[in-house]
Design an enzyme around this catalytic site. Structure first.
Site, short mmCIF file in Angstrom:
data_model
loop_
_atom_site.label_atom_id
_atom_site.label_comp_id
_atom_site.label_asym_id
_atom_site.label_seq_id
_atom_site.Cartn_x
_atom_site.Cartn_y
_atom_site.Cartn_z
CG ASP A 234 -48.82 -23.89 57.03
OD1 ASP A 234 -49.93 -24.11 56.54
OD2 ASP A 234 -48.19 -24.73 57.71
CD GLU B 56 -53.05 -22.78 59.44
OE1 GLU B 56 -53.89 -23.67 59.29
OE2 GLU B 56 -51.83 -23.01 59.35
C1 GLC Z 1 -51.71 -25.79 57.77
C2 GLC Z 1 -52.24 -26.02 56.37
C3 GLC Z 1 -52.51 -27.48 56.19
C4 GLC Z 1 -51.22 -28.24 56.36
C5 GLC Z 1 -50.57 -27.92 57.71
C6 GLC Z 1 -49.14 -28.38 57.74
O1 GLC Z 1 -52.66 -26.08 58.73
O2 GLC Z 1 -53.36 -25.22 56.15
O3 GLC Z 1 -53.07 -27.78 54.94
O4 GLC Z 1 -51.45 -29.62 56.27
O5 GLC Z 1 -50.55 -26.54 57.97
O6 GLC Z 1 -48.35 -27.56 56.93
#
Ligand code: GLC
Length: 527
Positions: free
Chosen positions: A203, A254
């Protein structure tokens, strides 16, 4: 020796959002027992892997992305033993499991943060970004940084210090310069690899490090908390851990990044295996933009030898049936509070074509749960029912894409639960349930099933390059291997199909020999 063409290079990966997949214990929130009971759906769909959004103990200030303990399961979802059973049952069906790890921040309920709050002298303070405030009484925030959800990025504690949180105040940022933080996450990785998981979704992967001088964000200067070079040393260490396990364990990041070169740096051969393609996800339904996006993606990944990924939706963005149905075609993450008209029929037609596109480009394809049912964004959730913390901070809610899945029956909760679901389902989803679509050759579900089965069986769709076919610019047409072609008509008018031996699959009805607008086909070419 690792496999020269490992699974993560061209897998179909299905994102399960556990709150909304299936609820077995009748509290209106999805759980592991529900997922286990509905695993046959994923086997029928033919996916290669599941990516499980966070299921760890959490106060749910950010729907589980505020993790209080990475080595257990939240009681709302079940137990660690059930998670282990799910991993085993998925493996028995030939489905791999990817878990979500959130390294940038933890929950304010985590024991580290609780200890840090207890005393300014606590060694745990150093795991976070505690700083004195500005001004004579320290009442000013240490910086004017804006958080990722909007709003301020600092909160003051009782003893007068401030702590950094790029998301909500319940998600304090970790200090990755501290060796204890590194050691803890390496141990968490091993914990899940030891339980047999095949991959880790990381993440907010580019955020981890912050410039300790805490400069303000100024355009044209290095960003103080995005994409600092030190982050690569973390992923190199994680790669060594992944590689030390057999079975091709994968790290999937991500990584939101405007610069293609900076993005590709995360995918160097000794770092992450793959990263989500937000460029593609954010691309409007426009032939020139889409073609350029595919080319950019292929070039960036070729430069580092990494497999591209193709992503249309996830739990953070407006579902693509709705996005593609917006008549102005501009892309937007927002929940359409300004009321841009949405043509769901058009959006559905384009989403069907996009399925054939994303499932036939070279690389791995991600499916967000419900995409295979053609679900649209629920734009009619009353703001009083919004659960997403982003709503309070940025005036935008992600709840509309997180609505529980419709499985069966003619009215909510559509077999999702025996109770009222945690977010309301549109009554119109009666035609989009798994039950209603199964066996209907015109349904989105059967299109996905057929496309995934064909993709699996089709040698041309594995580890081959793509070549654009020279047709009119508003038609995206490309070949894979010796005799496979995909043609997507984005021209707004019906077009002739290029010469072919047979039609393998069509996203919608053809008009004689013509391909109607917003329709895609897979063809066997003459050789
Ligand atoms: C990422 C996740 C999202 C979350 C954020 C903070 O972007 O996909 O859902 O709110 O991180 O952890």
């Amino acid at each position: 020796m690792s496999d020269p063409s490992p699974w993560w290079r061209d897998a179909v990966i299905y994102q399960v959002y556990p709150r909304s997949y299936a609820d077995a214990d009748g509290d209106g929130v999805g759980d592991i027992a529900g997922i286990r009971a509905r695993l046959p759906h994923l086997a029928d769909l033919g996916v290669d892997a599941i990516w499980m959004s966070p299921w760890y103990p959490s106060p749910m200030a950010d729907a589980g992305y505020d993790v209080a303990d990475f080595r257990d399961i939240d009681p709302v979802f079940g137990t660690l033993a059930e998670a282990e059973a799910l991993i085993a049952e998925s493996h028995a069906l030939g489905i791999r499991m990817i878990v979500d790890i959130v390294p940038n921040h933890i929950s304010s309920a985590h024991p580290w943060f609780q200890a840090a709050l207890a005393s300014p002298a606590a060694p745990e303070r150093d795991y976070f970004w505690f700083r004195p405030g500005r001004g004579p009484d320290g009442a000013g925030m240490p910086t004017d940084w804006r958080g990722e959800f909007g709003g301020t990025a600092w909160t003051r504690v009782d003893d007068g210090a401030w702590y950094l949180h790029l998301f909500t105040p319940e998600q304090p940022d970790l200090n990755w310069d501290h060796p204890g933080v590194r050691a803890e996450f390496e141990s968490i990785l091993r914990f899940w690899f030891d339980r047999g998981v095949d991959g880790i979704r990381i993440d907010s992967a580019a955020l981890l490090f912050k410039d300790p001088a805490l400069p303000e964000v100024v355009d044209g200067r290095p960003h103080p908390f995005h994409d600092l070079d030190e982050v690569h040393s973390v992923y190199r260490a994680w790669r060594r851990i992944a590689d030390s396990y057999g079975g091709d364990r994968a790290l999937i990041g991500e990584v939101w990044m405007p610069s293609v070169e900076r993005f590709a740096a995360y995918l160097r051969p000794d770092e992450l295996h793959a990263a989500f393609n937000f460029d593609f996800l954010g691309c409007a339904w426009d032939p020139a933009l889409m073609r350029a996006c595919v080319d950019r993606t292929l070039d960036a990944h070729a430069a580092v030898g990494a497999p591209p990924t193709w992503v249309l939706s996830n739990h953070d963005v407006t579902r693509h049936v709705t996005r593609y149905g917006r008549t102005d075609t501009t892309f937007s993450f927002d929940n359409n509070l300004d009321g841009t008209p949405v043509d769901l029929e058009l959006g559905t037609r384009r989403a069907r074509a996009a399925a054939l596109l994303s499932l036939s480009l070279p690389g791995a394809t991600y499916i967000y749960q419900g995409e295979e049912l053609g679900l649209w964004e629920n734009e009619n959730i009353p703001p009083a029912e919004f659960q997403d913390p982003m709503w309070g901070r940025r005036g935008h809610s992600r709840d509309g894409c997180r609505v529980p899945l419709p499985w069966s029956g003619s009215e909510p909760p559509f077999g999702f639960s025996s109770a009222t679901p945690w977010l309301p389902q549109p009554p119109e989803w009666k035609d989009r349930t798994v039950q209603a679509q199964t066996g209907d050759p015109a349904s989105m579900l059967e299109l996905y099933r057929e496309a995934i089965a064909l993709r699996r069986a089709e040698p041309a769709l594995h580890h081959t390059a793509m070549t654009w076919l020279d047709v009119q610019p508003a038609v995206l047409a490309y070949t894979r291997g010796a005799d496979f072609a995909c043609v997507v008509n984005m021209s707004g008018a019906a077009v002739a199909l290029p010469g072919h031996e047979s039609l393998l699959l069509s996203s919608g009805p053809l008009d004689g020999d013509l391909l109607p607008p917003d329709t895609a086909v897979w063809l066997r070419r003459q050789t």
